[in-house]
Design an enzyme around this catalytic site. Structure first.
Site, PDB file in Angstrom:
ATOM      1  N   SER A 137       0.886  -1.370   0.190  1.00  0.00           N
ATOM      2  CA  SER A 137      -0.071   0.138   0.487  1.00  0.00           C
ATOM      3  C   SER A 137       0.746   1.486   0.109  1.00  0.00           C
ATOM      4  CB  SER A 137      -0.672   0.028   0.614  1.00  0.00           C
ATOM      5  OG  SER A 137      -1.915   1.411   1.402  1.00  0.00           O
ATOM      6  N   TYR A 161      -1.281  -0.509  10.863  1.00  0.00           N
ATOM      7  CA  TYR A 161      -2.431  -1.052   9.206  1.00  0.00           C
ATOM      8  C   TYR A 161      -1.211  -1.080   8.726  1.00  0.00           C
ATOM      9  CZ  TYR A 161      -3.578  -1.426   4.387  1.00  0.00           C
ATOM     10  OH  TYR A 161      -3.959  -1.468   3.201  1.00  0.00           O
ATOM     11  N   LYS A 165       2.007  -3.607   7.098  1.00  0.00           N
ATOM     12  CA  LYS A 165       2.233  -3.467   5.814  1.00  0.00           C
ATOM     13  C   LYS A 165       3.843  -3.751   5.607  1.00  0.00           C
ATOM     14  CE  LYS A 165      -2.096  -4.209   3.283  1.00  0.00           C
ATOM     15  NZ  LYS A 165      -2.091  -5.336   2.774  1.00  0.00           N
TER      16      LYS A 165
HETATM   17  P1  NAD Z   1     -11.438  -6.575   0.959  1.00  0.00           P
HETATM   18  O1  NAD Z   1     -11.624  -6.554   3.265  1.00  0.00           O
HETATM   19  O2  NAD Z   1     -12.287  -6.045   0.581  1.00  0.00           O
HETATM   20  O3  NAD Z   1     -10.633  -7.695   1.003  1.00  0.00           O
HETATM   21  C1  NAD Z   1      -9.781  -8.930   1.064  1.00  0.00           C
HETATM   22  C2  NAD Z   1     -10.061 -10.191   1.754  1.00  0.00           C
HETATM   23  O4  NAD Z   1      -9.975 -10.866   2.306  1.00  0.00           O
HETATM   24  C3  NAD Z   1     -12.408 -10.440   2.435  1.00  0.00           C
HETATM   25  O5  NAD Z   1     -13.189 -10.974   0.614  1.00  0.00           O
HETATM   26  C4  NAD Z   1     -12.174 -11.129   3.692  1.00  0.00           C
HETATM   27  O6  NAD Z   1     -12.765 -11.756   3.591  1.00  0.00           O
HETATM   28  C5  NAD Z   1     -10.575 -12.012   3.342  1.00  0.00           C
HETATM   29  N1  NAD Z   1      -9.674 -11.983   4.300  1.00  0.00           N
HETATM   30  C6  NAD Z   1      -9.428 -11.046   5.764  1.00  0.00           C
HETATM   31  N2  NAD Z   1      -9.288 -12.200   6.772  1.00  0.00           N
HETATM   32  C7  NAD Z   1      -9.050 -13.437   5.789  1.00  0.00           C
HETATM   33  C8  NAD Z   1      -8.182 -14.372   7.123  1.00  0.00           C
HETATM   34  N3  NAD Z   1      -7.503 -14.073   8.038  1.00  0.00           N
HETATM   35  N4  NAD Z   1      -8.078 -15.475   5.545  1.00  0.00           N
HETATM   36  C9  NAD Z   1      -8.068 -15.412   5.081  1.00  0.00           C
HETATM   37  N5  NAD Z   1      -9.171 -14.648   3.853  1.00  0.00           N
HETATM   38  C10 NAD Z   1      -9.215 -12.981   4.412  1.00  0.00           C
HETATM   39  O7  NAD Z   1     -10.020  -5.944   1.029  1.00  0.00           O
HETATM   40  P2  NAD Z   1      -9.518  -4.685  -0.733  1.00  0.00           P
HETATM   41  O8  NAD Z   1      -9.786  -3.346  -0.754  1.00  0.00           O
HETATM   42  O9  NAD Z   1     -10.438  -5.608  -1.805  1.00  0.00           O
HETATM   43  O10 NAD Z   1      -8.036  -4.915  -0.342  1.00  0.00           O
HETATM   44  C11 NAD Z   1      -7.025  -6.439  -0.516  1.00  0.00           C
HETATM   45  C12 NAD Z   1      -5.537  -5.909  -0.596  1.00  0.00           C
HETATM   46  O11 NAD Z   1      -5.202  -4.777  -0.504  1.00  0.00           O
HETATM   47  C13 NAD Z   1      -5.482  -5.828   1.553  1.00  0.00           C
HETATM   48  O12 NAD Z   1      -4.629  -6.502   1.924  1.00  0.00           O
HETATM   49  C14 NAD Z   1      -5.332  -4.323   1.486  1.00  0.00           C
HETATM   50  O13 NAD Z   1      -4.564  -3.875   3.472  1.00  0.00           O
HETATM   51  C15 NAD Z   1      -4.440  -4.182   0.228  1.00  0.00           C
HETATM   52  N6  NAD Z   1      -4.908  -2.494   0.560  1.00  0.00           N
HETATM   53  C16 NAD Z   1      -5.943  -2.027   0.098  1.00  0.00           C
HETATM   54  C17 NAD Z   1      -5.949  -0.909  -0.559  1.00  0.00           C
HETATM   55  C18 NAD Z   1      -7.588  -0.275  -0.711  1.00  0.00           C
HETATM   56  O14 NAD Z   1      -8.212   0.656  -0.710  1.00  0.00           O
HETATM   57  N7  NAD Z   1      -8.786  -0.767  -0.543  1.00  0.00           N
HETATM   58  C19 NAD Z   1      -4.984  -0.345  -0.800  1.00  0.00           C
HETATM   59  C20 NAD Z   1      -4.142  -0.094  -0.693  1.00  0.00           C
HETATM   60  C21 NAD Z   1      -3.727  -2.007  -0.381  1.00  0.00           C
END
Ligand code: NAD
Ligand code: UDP
Length: 354
Positions: A137, A161, A165
């Site tokens: 991120s 958070y 990361k």
């Molecule tokens: P999201 O919450 O929609 O998706 C994460 C998924 O992981 C969900 O389906 C959740 O049920 C699953 N999950 C959580 N903990 C788990 C576990 N212990 N075991 C198995 N599954 C688990 O989030 P997103 O926006 O799709 O983000 C995906 C990744 O990208 C994350 O790692 C997040 O930190 C990173 N990210 C997101 C953003 C953003 O703005 N959305 C920005 C930078 C990085």
């Protein structure tokens, strides 16, 4: 074409990436505990990819489970291998992502994001699967000194958070250094992923009150919330509101596909890349673009700055273009149009249709 394990594949970015990877011809096994998503998202991905029941079973398998369950991971890798469908690579989305929640519950964030990733890497290593795309991120950059931000900028996360990361990125560096000719790793530092698939069938569906601008604004436009609070009108930007680099989630998904192709084709390496557009938009520019796209008004009031916000965060995406031949294809108007199509068709998110 490869056989891929997608952790967190039912989530916002995961579901869109699953679709793009299926369309690119890969076979997928999704592992998700559905703590922040629903299996319905993957049913819709399957329909969008035009998979019939038989091909769906082969090309998009779904397993409910947790990345911290080491025995479960062993079983998953072994079962795939003994069925003649060994996992070639992992795209690792599973994790927790809410900054404010991470401040209140650091133990949970370190557990899921760091311990979960460590457990996954341990299982990958044990089963000889050493190709990984990791969701990192732009939050790692904290308050950036220079914008646009290159990958060489210093890593200074400012919340649990971001720390979790950064710790996973460090672990990946240590791992790659321990066996330099074995691991193929891409750390993708996302800027602000927003929008939805243009069909309006899959999109972002946060639980409870959204923390982020886009889902909050969309819920105001659709009538679920009264008005948007704009956090700060006195930032050193053109209109005084915060500037971010918003990236269409399909562009982001295509970035994963490109990173995977690069890892699978090139010798072992660790790639660290920004995925952003290189263009900044202020909160008010976003609000006005969304009003145009939706034909709805988004009432807002300018309030105090939010703790922990930076004035401007914009990617330097040159490295991703150079290494992957990837750059964003969609702009703010596309983002708003597709985000609105999703929100208008699913005012209450996935819970609208069970
Ligand atoms: P999201 O919450 O929609 O998706 C994460 C998924 O992981 C969900 O389906 C959740 O049920 C699953 N999950 C959580 N903990 C788990 C576990 N212990 N075991 C198995 N599954 C688990 O989030 P997103 O926006 O799709 O983000 C995906 C990744 O990208 C994350 O790692 C997040 O930190 C990173 N990210 C997101 C953003 C953003 O703005 N959305 C920005 C930078 C990085
Ligand atoms: N923002 C806002 N009101 C909201 C949510 C966000 O004004 O309800 C602003 C925020 O201050 C920042 C931009 O919108 O300038 C993007 O914030 P978001 O939380 O979506 O992403 P991040 O802070 O992670 O960049």
């Amino acid at each position: 074409m490869a056989r891929l394990l997608i952790t967190g594949g039912a989530g916002f970015i995961g579901s869109h990436t699953c679709l793009v990877l299926l369309q690119a011809g890969h076979d997928l096994l999704v592992l998700d505990n559905f703590s922040n998503s629903t299996p319905l998202a993957l049913e819709r991905v399957s329909a969008l990819a035009k998979l019939d029941v038989q091909s769906s079973q082969a090309r998009l398998q779904v397993r409910r489970g947790d990345i911290r369950d080491r025995a479960g991971l062993d079983d998953l890798f072994s079962t795939a291998a003994s069925a003649g469908a060994a996992i070639d690579a992992v795209v690792h989305f599973a994790g927790l992502k809410a900054v404010g929640e991470s401040v209140r519950e650091p133990l949970r964030y370190w557990d899921v994001n760091l311990t979960g990733s460590r457990c996954l890497l341990d299982a990958m290593n044990a089963h000889g699967c050493r190709t990984l795309v990791f969701s990192s991120s732009a939050t790692l950059y904290g308050y950036p000194k220079d914008v646009p931000i290159p990958e060489t900028a210093s890593i200074q996360p400012i919340n649990p958070y971001g720390h979790s990361k950064a710790a996973v990125e460090q672990l990946l560096h240590d791992l790659a250094a321990s066996a330099p000719n074995q691991w193929r790793i891409a750390c993708l530092r996302y800027f602000n992923p927003v929008g939805a698939h243009p069909s309006g069938k899959i999109g972002e569906d946060p639980l409870g009150t959204p923390n982020n601008l886009f889902p909050f604004m969309s819920q105001v436009a659709v009538g679920r919330r009264k008005s948007l609070q704009v956090f700060g009108g006195d930032w050193p930007t053109s209109d005084g509101t915060g500037v971010r680099d918003y990236i269409h989630v399909i562009d982001l998904a295509e970035g994963h596909s490109a990173a995977l192709n690069c890892l699978l084709a090139e010798p072992a390496q660790l790639l660290t890349l920004n995925l952003g557009s290189g263009q900044g938009a202020s909160v008010l520019e976003v609000v006005h673009a969304f009003e145009r796209a939706s034909g709805r008004q988004v009432p807002y009031e300018v309030v105090a700055r939010r703790d922990g916000d930076a004035a401007i965060t914009v990617a330097d995406p040159a490295m991703a273009l150079q290494r992957l031949g990837w750059k964003t294809q969609r702009g703010l108007d596309d983002i708003c149009r597709d985000g609105w199509t999703w929100q208008a068709a699913n005012p209450a998110g996935y819970s609208d249709q069970g």
